[in-house]
Design an enzyme around this catalytic site. Structure first.
Site, PDB file in Angstrom:
ATOM      1  N   SER A 239      43.239 -13.385 -16.026  1.00  0.00           N
ATOM      2  CA  SER A 239      44.227 -12.557 -15.665  1.00  0.00           C
ATOM      3  C   SER A 239      44.960 -11.942 -16.591  1.00  0.00           C
ATOM      4  O   SER A 239      45.235 -12.445 -17.777  1.00  0.00           O
ATOM      5  CB  SER A 239      44.975 -13.664 -14.782  1.00  0.00           C
ATOM      6  OG  SER A 239      46.237 -12.871 -14.344  1.00  0.00           O
TER       7      SER A 239
ATOM      8  N   TYR B  10      51.029 -20.333 -14.077  1.00  0.00           N
ATOM      9  CA  TYR B  10      49.825 -19.728 -13.829  1.00  0.00           C
ATOM     10  C   TYR B  10      49.085 -19.207 -14.956  1.00  0.00           C
ATOM     11  O   TYR B  10      47.877 -19.534 -15.300  1.00  0.00           O
ATOM     12  CB  TYR B  10      49.928 -18.891 -12.537  1.00  0.00           C
ATOM     13  CG  TYR B  10      48.984 -18.000 -12.431  1.00  0.00           C
ATOM     14  CD1 TYR B  10      47.621 -18.464 -11.741  1.00  0.00           C
ATOM     15  CD2 TYR B  10      48.945 -16.411 -12.535  1.00  0.00           C
ATOM     16  CE1 TYR B  10      46.557 -17.693 -11.428  1.00  0.00           C
ATOM     17  CE2 TYR B  10      48.012 -15.762 -12.386  1.00  0.00           C
ATOM     18  CZ  TYR B  10      46.737 -16.358 -11.655  1.00  0.00           C
ATOM     19  OH  TYR B  10      45.726 -15.529 -11.577  1.00  0.00           O
TER      20      TYR B  10
ATOM     21  N   LYS C 123      45.483 -20.188 -16.964  1.00  0.00           N
ATOM     22  CA  LYS C 123      44.333 -19.144 -17.093  1.00  0.00           C
ATOM     23  C   LYS C 123      43.908 -19.201 -18.538  1.00  0.00           C
ATOM     24  O   LYS C 123      42.827 -19.114 -19.055  1.00  0.00           O
ATOM     25  CB  LYS C 123      44.793 -17.666 -16.583  1.00  0.00           C
ATOM     26  CG  LYS C 123      44.758 -17.559 -15.125  1.00  0.00           C
ATOM     27  CD  LYS C 123      43.355 -17.654 -14.436  1.00  0.00           C
ATOM     28  CE  LYS C 123      43.281 -17.649 -13.006  1.00  0.00           C
ATOM     29  NZ  LYS C 123      42.182 -17.966 -12.288  1.00  0.00           N
TER      30      LYS C 123
END
Ligand code: UDP
Length: 325
Positions: A114, A138, A142
């Site tokens: 991402s 988050y 990743k």
């Protein structure tokens, strides 16, 4: 190829699984349905409702050539309030998946990374060598997986590709009778929220921040069509080399402001999107635009569809599919 698609009942995973099938690949979908929908799994795929942490006993029998790994928790705000869920699901779950792949000799993985790994970047458009500074748990999960993939590729000969998505929108409207688009129970993304507001099927769109240092004061993002994104996965499946981990940005190379997206949504729907101007959303960088030069040179990929096409397909999906769900 025989391909395992984790998270193939979710938005992007289901589109990629459908495109794989259309290209003649054999597809096995694994999804725990914590956020996915069983009826989003494309017809023609074999579906197993299970966690990625539980693949070890079955992966050998499946004899897959590659894994396309989409299964993940993906809400930035939730990751701030419940990081444990993100570290366990995304990182611990992926390490378990990599261990199962090692144990059963699965040689190849394409991972959904991402733009959130970069965070607020001074470099625009962002190249893959920009320093990663994730602004949320988050994004940190990743990035942690990307780092693990580098080590696994070098030490164990895995062929690994991390595709760093910028802002994905649109839908795959399939004339064969099954369509694939965004159906998140908790929808945080701009395009579906704007369309639902326009349809009167949701609250007015809260526009998060009008005082950013951008030409119209709203955030700029790099939007790509989910079908273009899926095509990059098909190319990455063939491009990966043993012992190498490639990190590749997927974006268009140019950005649109929130107000520009809302105006496109107005044009596509023929309705004005009702907007409430709200405070900035915590953690949102002002500008996120990808350099896609590496995607072009490594994969021969460049996006073909523009913002109007994305919003039009997302609108058709809202009207024809989600409206009946
Ligand atoms: N945004 C907004 N209202 C919404 C959802 C998003 O103003 O209901 C803004 C958000 O602040 C960001 C842009 O739209 O500037 C894209 O947000 P999205 O959540 O779609 O993707 P992200 O960039 O967070 O991955």
């Amino acid at each position: 190829m025989r391909v395992l698609v984790t998270g193939g009942a979710g938005y992007i995973g289901s589109v990629v699984a459908a495109r794989l099938l259309a290209e003649g690949h054999e597809v096995i979908v694994v999804d725990d349905l914590s956020t996915g929908h069983a009826d989003a799994v494309p017809r023609g795929a074999t579906f197993h409702q299970m966690s990625i942490a539980g693949l070890d006993p079955v992966l050998g029998d499946w004899a897959v050539d590659a894994v396309l790994h989409f299964a993940a928790k993906s809400l930035v705000g939730e990751s701030v309030t419940d990081p444990s869920l993100y570290w366990r699901n995304n990182v611990v779950g992926t390490v378990a998946l990599l261990e199962s792949m090692r144990a059963h000799g699965v040689p190849r993985i394409v991972f959904s990374s991402s733009a959130a790994t970069y965070g607020q970047s001074e470099q625009q458009p962002i190249r893959e060598d920009a320093p990663p500074r994730p602004g949320s748990p988050y994004g940190a999960t990743k990035l942690a997986i990307d780092l693990a993939l580098t080590d696994y590729a070098h030490a164990y000969g895995l062929a690994a590709t991390s595709l760093r998505y910028f802002n994905v929108a649109g839908a795959l409207m399939d004339p064969g009778g099954q369509s694939f688009g965004e159906r998140h129970a908790v929808e945080t993304h701009l395009v579906p929220n704007a369309l639902r507001a326009a349809a009167g099927d949701g609250p007015a769109l809260s526009l998060f921040g009008t005082d950013y240092p951008t030409p119209d004061g709203t955030c700029i993002r790099d939007y790509i069509h989910v079908v273009d994104l899926a095509d990059a996965h098909l190319l990455a499946l063939r491009a990966g080399a043993e012992g190498e981990h490639q990190v590749v940005n997927l974006g268009s190379g140019s950005g649109s402001s929130v107000r520009e997206v809302l105006s496109t949504a107005g044009e596509v729907t023929g309705r004005e999107v009702p907007v409430i101007e709200a405070a900035r959303r915590s953690g949102d960088p002002a500008v996120l635009v990808a350099s896609n030069e590496y995607a072009q040179s490594l994969l021969g990929w460049r996006p073909a569809q523009d913002l109007t096409a994305m919003v039009s397909d997302a609108w058709r999906f809202e009207q024809e599919v989600r409206g009946q769900a």
